[in-house]
Structures are given as C-alpha cells and as structure tokens.
Enzyme design. Sequence first.
Site, PDB file in Angstrom:
ATOM      1  N   CYS A 112       0.825  -1.222   0.000  1.00  0.00           N
ATOM      2  CA  CYS A 112       0.000   0.000   0.000  1.00  0.00           C
ATOM      3  C   CYS A 112       0.857   1.269   0.000  1.00  0.00           C
ATOM      4  O   CYS A 112       0.340   2.364  -0.181  1.00  0.00           O
ATOM      5  CB  CYS A 112      -0.938   0.004   1.195  1.00  0.00           C
ATOM      6  SG  CYS A 112      -2.194  -1.264   1.062  1.00  0.00           S
ATOM      7  N   HIS A 254      -2.929   7.260   2.764  1.00  0.00           N
ATOM      8  CA  HIS A 254      -3.424   6.003   2.197  1.00  0.00           C
ATOM      9  C   HIS A 254      -4.774   5.704   2.845  1.00  0.00           C
ATOM     10  O   HIS A 254      -4.951   5.880   4.048  1.00  0.00           O
ATOM     11  CB  HIS A 254      -2.418   4.890   2.498  1.00  0.00           C
ATOM     12  CG  HIS A 254      -2.940   3.521   2.206  1.00  0.00           C
ATOM     13  ND1 HIS A 254      -3.446   3.188   0.974  1.00  0.00           N
ATOM     14  CD2 HIS A 254      -3.052   2.414   2.984  1.00  0.00           C
ATOM     15  CE1 HIS A 254      -3.840   1.918   1.007  1.00  0.00           C
ATOM     16  NE2 HIS A 254      -3.611   1.432   2.205  1.00  0.00           N
ATOM     17  N   ASN A 284     -10.190   0.283   0.155  1.00  0.00           N
ATOM     18  CA  ASN A 284      -8.726   0.312   0.068  1.00  0.00           C
ATOM     19  C   ASN A 284      -8.305  -0.224  -1.301  1.00  0.00           C
ATOM     20  O   ASN A 284      -8.426  -1.423  -1.554  1.00  0.00           O
ATOM     21  CB  ASN A 284      -8.156  -0.547   1.201  1.00  0.00           C
ATOM     22  CG  ASN A 284      -6.637  -0.574   1.210  1.00  0.00           C
ATOM     23  OD1 ASN A 284      -5.985  -0.120   0.267  1.00  0.00           O
ATOM     24  ND2 ASN A 284      -6.072  -1.113   2.270  1.00  0.00           N
TER      25      ASN A 284
HETATM   26  O1  UT7 Z   1      -3.704  -1.128   3.460  1.00  0.00           O
HETATM   27  C1  UT7 Z   1      -2.781  -2.027   3.933  1.00  0.00           C
HETATM   28  C2  UT7 Z   1      -2.747  -2.010   5.373  1.00  0.00           C
HETATM   29  N1  UT7 Z   1      -3.988  -2.503   5.915  1.00  0.00           N
HETATM   30  C3  UT7 Z   1      -4.574  -1.862   6.893  1.00  0.00           C
HETATM   31  O2  UT7 Z   1      -4.121  -0.819   7.270  1.00  0.00           O
HETATM   32  C4  UT7 Z   1      -5.760  -2.525   7.544  1.00  0.00           C
HETATM   33  C5  UT7 Z   1      -5.633  -2.472   9.038  1.00  0.00           C
HETATM   34  N2  UT7 Z   1      -6.664  -3.170   9.761  1.00  0.00           N
HETATM   35  C6  UT7 Z   1      -7.980  -2.813   9.755  1.00  0.00           C
HETATM   36  O3  UT7 Z   1      -8.386  -1.938   9.040  1.00  0.00           O
HETATM   37  C7  UT7 Z   1      -8.894  -3.491  10.744  1.00  0.00           C
HETATM   38  O4  UT7 Z   1      -8.131  -4.278  11.633  1.00  0.00           O
HETATM   39  C8  UT7 Z   1      -9.980  -4.392  10.089  1.00  0.00           C
HETATM   40  C9  UT7 Z   1     -11.011  -3.528   9.396  1.00  0.00           C
HETATM   41  C10 UT7 Z   1      -9.337  -5.346   9.113  1.00  0.00           C
HETATM   42  C11 UT7 Z   1     -10.720  -5.187  11.168  1.00  0.00           C
HETATM   43  O5  UT7 Z   1     -11.258  -4.317  12.136  1.00  0.00           O
HETATM   44  P1  UT7 Z   1     -10.988  -4.576  13.689  1.00  0.00           P
HETATM   45  O6  UT7 Z   1     -11.719  -3.532  14.417  1.00  0.00           O
HETATM   46  O7  UT7 Z   1      -9.508  -4.641  13.907  1.00  0.00           O
HETATM   47  O8  UT7 Z   1     -11.688  -5.949  13.925  1.00  0.00           O
HETATM   48  P2  UT7 Z   1     -11.066  -7.337  14.424  1.00  0.00           P
HETATM   49  O9  UT7 Z   1     -10.305  -7.993  13.343  1.00  0.00           O
HETATM   50  O10 UT7 Z   1     -10.412  -7.155  15.741  1.00  0.00           O
HETATM   51  O11 UT7 Z   1     -12.400  -8.147  14.684  1.00  0.00           O
HETATM   52  C12 UT7 Z   1     -13.354  -7.744  15.712  1.00  0.00           C
HETATM   53  C13 UT7 Z   1     -14.552  -8.651  15.599  1.00  0.00           C
HETATM   54  C14 UT7 Z   1     -14.160 -10.140  15.543  1.00  0.00           C
HETATM   55  O12 UT7 Z   1     -15.168 -10.866  16.193  1.00  0.00           O
HETATM   56  P3  UT7 Z   1     -14.943 -11.394  17.696  1.00  0.00           P
HETATM   57  O13 UT7 Z   1     -13.731 -12.260  17.635  1.00  0.00           O
HETATM   58  O14 UT7 Z   1     -14.727 -10.157  18.515  1.00  0.00           O
HETATM   59  O15 UT7 Z   1     -16.204 -12.107  17.982  1.00  0.00           O
HETATM   60  C15 UT7 Z   1     -14.223 -10.434  14.056  1.00  0.00           C
HETATM   61  O16 UT7 Z   1     -14.487 -11.797  13.812  1.00  0.00           O
HETATM   62  O17 UT7 Z   1     -15.253  -8.376  14.379  1.00  0.00           O
HETATM   63  C16 UT7 Z   1     -15.383  -9.573  13.617  1.00  0.00           C
HETATM   64  N3  UT7 Z   1     -15.327  -9.237  12.218  1.00  0.00           N
HETATM   65  C17 UT7 Z   1     -16.413  -8.906  11.512  1.00  0.00           C
HETATM   66  N4  UT7 Z   1     -17.703  -8.811  11.840  1.00  0.00           N
HETATM   67  C18 UT7 Z   1     -18.572  -8.439  10.900  1.00  0.00           C
HETATM   68  C19 UT7 Z   1     -14.241  -9.179  11.405  1.00  0.00           C
HETATM   69  N5  UT7 Z   1     -14.608  -8.811  10.178  1.00  0.00           N
HETATM   70  C20 UT7 Z   1     -15.955  -8.635  10.207  1.00  0.00           C
HETATM   71  C21 UT7 Z   1     -16.908  -8.257   9.251  1.00  0.00           C
HETATM   72  N6  UT7 Z   1     -18.193  -8.169   9.633  1.00  0.00           N
HETATM   73  N7  UT7 Z   1     -16.576  -7.971   7.988  1.00  0.00           N
END
Ligand code: UT7
Length: 337
Positions: A112, A254, A284
């Site tokens: 990215c 970004h 993204n």
């Molecule tokens: O561009 C290259 C670099 N990339 C980035 O900068 C991306 C960086 N990361 C992010 O943007 C975020 O970490 C994400 C958007 C990918 C995820 O958001 P998060 O707030 O970090 O969520 P998480 O992965 O900690 O997941 C929290 C909860 C989990 O459920 P439990 O374990 O708490 O029950 C996930 O399973 O949200 C759940 N979850 C979802 N729920 C509904 C993960 N994805 C989804 C989804 N819909 N799409």
Amino acid sequence: MRAVISGVGHYLPEQKLTNRDLEKMVDTSDEWIVGRTGIRERRILEKGKGTSFMAVRAAKMLLDQKNLPADELDLILLATVTPDMPVPGAVSLVQKGLKARNAWGFDLNGGCSGFLYALASASQFIETGKYRKVLVIGADKMSSIIDYGDRNTCVIFGDAAGAVLLEGAEDCEEVGIMDFDLKMDGEGADFLHVRGGGSLHPASAESVRNKMHYVFQDGKAVFKRAVTEMTDISKTVLDRNRLSKEDIRFLLPHQANIRIIDAVSRKLGLTSEQVIVNIENYGNTTAATIPLAMSEAYEKKLLQKGDWLLLSAFGAGFTWGSLLMRWGMGEITGSGS
Ligand code: UT7
C-alpha cells in the site's frame, strides 16, 4: 531542479460492490463495515481485464487533459501488487496500451506504500536531470486476490488506478517534491501477504485448495503499526522541514481504514478540513488510493498552487513513508516539451 506534479488522472471501474451486496455473501453488516472501516462501497473490475487496463485509462485521462502525446514520456513507474501476469511486468502492457514508444519502466511492489515508493523514486530521475517526463501510476485489481468468503478482508478492498506526471521545474523554490522518508520492516511479512503464486509456492492444485492465492491479513496488528508509523514518520518529515500543523493544507493519507486516518490526523493535530478522505466510496485500492484521491481533489479544485501537501502510507512488507510537496499544477503544464 525539483520534481513537480504537472498532471493527474484516474480510472474507476463502473461496477459497484456495496455493503448490502456483501451482507448477502458473508456474515457481516453495513453497520459493522461503516463503523469499523468507514467504507460503504467499492469498485470491481470485470473479469477478463487486468490492472494494466485501469492503469492505461488513468494515464490516458492525464495525457488527454494535458494534450500530451504519449511518445514524449521518458519513463513509466507502475506501483502494483496485482500485475496482469508474473511475466512480463504490467508496465510493458501499459507502455503498449499508451503507445509510449520512447519510455522504459518497471513494476514496483511496495504494498500500500507502492505509490509513495514510486513517486519518490521517479523524483530522483527528474532531479538529476536525466529525464523530463516521468509517469507514475498506482493501480490494483484487488478483487483478483480477495477471497469473497473471508469477511476479514473482502469488505475492505476495491479496484482502481491513479496516475501523475512528474516534470522538472528549475525555478521552483515554491513548488514540487520537497522531502520524503521511506521505511521498511520485513518482519511485517507475516502479518499481511499472499503466500501462493510466487517462486516459493508456485500455483498448484494444493495452493488453490489451501487458498494461498488470497490476501491474508492480521488486521489488528497491521492497524496498530500503521497508526504509529504513519504518525511518527509524518512528524519526522514535518519537523525537519520546520513546518507546523498549520502550514499543512492537506494530509493525503493512504485510505485503508477511516479509524487509521482519524487516529493519525488526531495525533498530528490536524483538523478534519485538512485531511482528504474518499474511503467511503472506494475502500482500500492499495497502490491507487493516493493518486486517485489526489486526482479527485484536483477535479474538485481543492488544490491551489503552493499548498503544502503531506502524503503518507503504510502497507504490506511492512512498508511505510511520508512525502512532502508543494502543489504546483497549472504553472508548468506544457513546459519542457
Ligand atoms: O492497506 C494495507 C494495510 N492494511 C490496513 O491498514 C488494515 C488495518 N486493519 C484494519 O483496518 C482493521 O483491523 C480491520 C477492518 C481489518 C478489522 O477491524 P478490527 O476492528 O480490527 O476488527 P477485528 O479484526 O479485531 O475483529 C473484531 C470482531 C471479531 O469478532 P470477535 O472475535 O470479537 O467475535 C471479528 O471476527 O469483528 C469480527 N469481524 C467482523 N464482523 C462483521 C471481522 N470482520 C468482520 C466483518 N463483519 N466484515
């Protein structure tokens, strides 16, 4: 001699993939996606077309706007993680598509941060006086490497391309690329990668079965590191150029997650009016986010000559960086040809 952006363009596929569409594909909701990422919809390039298709169109928009023949280009740098095929580089297909007969070029995979890596690299060819017109493109067909059964990644990414032209301007105390700082930490490879399809794990029935051709991301780990590194490197660049937050017209970050953008902006003390955001509409788009947002901002007449812009990115590698420039478009259009 400074390198100045003298043209911009972008391309967006027509097909939209909305949060409502994704609700029918995986266990997710519009509320979760908007709340956790800021994304409402993204664009998807149709099957049968690769990244070079979008890159050529973004570049053509730029060349048409400037009325610049493609054979005046000296060099084309294409930042992408999704080349049309492993060999040749997608830039060859772009050179062919543009009929840029006098240009050579190369693909650059900086995740990215690819567009920032490419822009900084291109600026050196201009500053040394070696080349006069360098096209820098960021383009990715992320839909080609996303598992639309994996809610952790499929809600985030989209397809797009953006392009800028760099030219030299000698009498340019006030415009052009002023500074940049780029970093890498290979320890980050474990947290964001596509394992299959390279020399280590060539495509095989097994690699397909094991879903090794899709993006894997440890979102939380990437998120935290992105906020820290984008903030720190932006501060470094501002401090050594003796600029304060008030001097910055726009941070052009970004577009990975609205919460990353908000956290970085807050830590830098910038107001929301100082930050360019379009993640809501496109998600993204990896190497395309910054040139796409820049081209849109130019179309909306948000950018004035002499404005200080701070570009910053973080991505797979890990790679990250910030680049400081003063906007110079209009003034040098058509010069040097
Ligand atoms: O561009 C290259 C670099 N990339 C980035 O900068 C991306 C960086 N990361 C992010 O943007 C975020 O970490 C994400 C958007 C990918 C995820 O958001 P998060 O707030 O970090 O969520 P998480 O992965 O900690 O997941 C929290 C909860 C989990 O459920 P439990 O374990 O708490 O029950 C996930 O399973 O949200 C759940 N979850 C979802 N729920 C509904 C993960 N994805 C989804 C989804 N819909 N799409």
